[in-house]
Design a protein around this motif. Structure first.
Motif, PDB file in Angstrom:
ATOM      1  N   ALA A 168     -19.023  16.030  32.018  1.00 41.49           N
ATOM      2  CA  ALA A 168     -19.031  15.004  33.028  1.00 41.49           C
ATOM      3  C   ALA A 168     -20.174  14.058  32.731  1.00 41.49           C
ATOM      4  CB  ALA A 168     -19.192  15.618  34.401  1.00 41.49           C
ATOM      5  N   GLY A 169     -20.014  12.847  33.161  1.00 40.16           N
ATOM      6  CA  GLY A 169     -21.054  11.852  32.961  1.00 40.16           C
ATOM      7  C   GLY A 169     -20.685  10.879  31.863  1.00 40.16           C
ATOM      8  N   LEU A 170     -21.650  10.042  31.512  1.00 47.38           N
ATOM      9  CA  LEU A 170     -21.453   9.014  30.506  1.00 47.38           C
ATOM     10  C   LEU A 170     -21.785   9.580  29.133  1.00 47.38           C
ATOM     11  CD1 LEU A 170     -20.928   6.010  29.883  1.00 47.38           C
ATOM     12  CD2 LEU A 170     -23.376   5.639  30.177  1.00 47.38           C
ATOM     13  N   HIS A 171     -20.871   9.413  28.188  1.00 45.60           N
ATOM     14  CA  HIS A 171     -21.085   9.862  26.810  1.00 45.60           C
ATOM     15  C   HIS A 171     -20.943   8.653  25.907  1.00 45.60           C
ATOM     16  CE1 HIS A 171     -20.971  14.132  27.801  1.00 45.60           C
ATOM     17  NE2 HIS A 171     -19.967  13.831  28.613  1.00 45.60           N
ATOM     18  N   LEU A 172     -21.916   8.452  25.061  1.00 44.49           N
ATOM     19  CA  LEU A 172     -21.880   7.337  24.131  1.00 44.49           C
ATOM     20  C   LEU A 172     -21.460   7.842  22.757  1.00 44.49           C
ATOM     21  CD1 LEU A 172     -25.184   5.571  25.149  1.00 44.49           C
ATOM     22  CD2 LEU A 172     -22.875   4.984  25.842  1.00 44.49           C
ATOM     23  N   CYS A 173     -20.718   7.017  22.049  1.00 45.94           N
ATOM     24  CA  CYS A 173     -20.249   7.338  20.710  1.00 45.94           C
ATOM     25  C   CYS A 173     -20.869   6.322  19.758  1.00 45.94           C
ATOM     26  CB  CYS A 173     -18.724   7.271  20.662  1.00 45.94           C
ATOM     27  SG  CYS A 173     -18.034   7.766  19.095  1.00 45.94           S
ATOM     28  N   LEU A 174     -21.689   6.781  18.819  1.00 48.48           N
ATOM     29  CA  LEU A 174     -22.333   5.896  17.860  1.00 48.48           C
ATOM     30  C   LEU A 174     -21.356   5.557  16.744  1.00 48.48           C
ATOM     31  CD1 LEU A 174     -25.730   7.788  17.589  1.00 48.48           C
ATOM     32  CD2 LEU A 174     -25.244   5.747  18.945  1.00 48.48           C
ATOM     33  N   PRO A 175     -20.973   4.285  16.614  1.00 48.56           N
ATOM     34  CA  PRO A 175     -20.023   3.906  15.563  1.00 48.56           C
ATOM     35  C   PRO A 175     -20.598   4.196  14.176  1.00 48.56           C
ATOM     36  CG  PRO A 175     -20.422   2.088  17.089  1.00 48.56           C
ATOM     37  CD  PRO A 175     -21.387   3.163  17.419  1.00 48.56           C
ATOM     38  N   GLY A 176     -19.770   4.715  13.305  1.00 47.17           N
ATOM     39  CA  GLY A 176     -20.203   5.046  11.967  1.00 47.17           C
ATOM     40  C   GLY A 176     -20.771   6.444  11.847  1.00 47.17           C
ATOM     41  N   VAL A 177     -21.282   7.009  12.923  1.00 47.71           N
ATOM     42  CA  VAL A 177     -21.849   8.351  12.903  1.00 47.71           C
ATOM     43  C   VAL A 177     -20.911   9.330  13.591  1.00 47.71           C
ATOM     44  CG1 VAL A 177     -23.818   9.774  13.622  1.00 47.71           C
ATOM     45  CG2 VAL A 177     -24.182   7.405  12.911  1.00 47.71           C
ATOM     46  N   GLU A 178     -20.384   8.922  14.711  1.00 51.87           N
ATOM     47  CA  GLU A 178     -19.490   9.766  15.490  1.00 51.87           C
ATOM     48  C   GLU A 178     -18.145   9.075  15.652  1.00 51.87           C
ATOM     49  OE1 GLU A 178     -22.661  11.858  18.504  1.00 51.87           O
ATOM     50  OE2 GLU A 178     -21.717  10.011  19.123  1.00 51.87           O
TER      51      GLU A 178
END
Length: 116
Positions: free
Chosen positions: A1-11
């Motif tokens: 739950a909550g905000l999850h960020l996805c790093l482009p190029g890494v994830e």
């Protein structure tokens, strides 16, 4: 739950699934009853993904695994009945299939809600 960020190029997002109820149509399958009468049986399965991690990692393709499981269970249950019993025991067959399928599908992160 909550905000999850996805790093482009890494994830990256590897698996997208919906938790809404889904429908899986099983094509007609030729079955042999206890009294050696041929019978064609098909099914419609309604299921939900309750654990997306298990649905992704426990089985390669959960829809085809569920379809194959249903086909083998239908053949096994119809094989225990005579032709006359198959027509009168439809609700009992649905109940038995639902219990057996839901038991196995829990290990895959799925919840089978109905079988018609």
């Amino acid at each position: 739950a909550g905000l999850h960020l996805c790093l482009p190029g890494v994830e990256r997002v590897a698996f997208r699934a919906t938790t809404r109820e889904q429908c899986l149509d099983i094509p007609p399958q030729e079955c042999i009853t206890k009294d050696n009468a041929p019978l064609s049986a098909d099914a419609v399965i309604f299921y939900r993904i309750v654990d997306s991690v298990q649905a992704y990692y426990s089985v390669t393709d959960y829809e085809s695994a569920l379809a194959n499981l249903v086909l083998t269970q239908i053949r096994a249950e119809v094989g225990r009945l005579t032709l006359d019993e198959t027509f009168s025991a439809r609700t009992e067959l649905n109940r038995l299939l639902l219990a057996q399928l839901d038991d196995v599908a829990q290990g895959w992160g799925l919840k089978v809600t109905r079988i018609e």
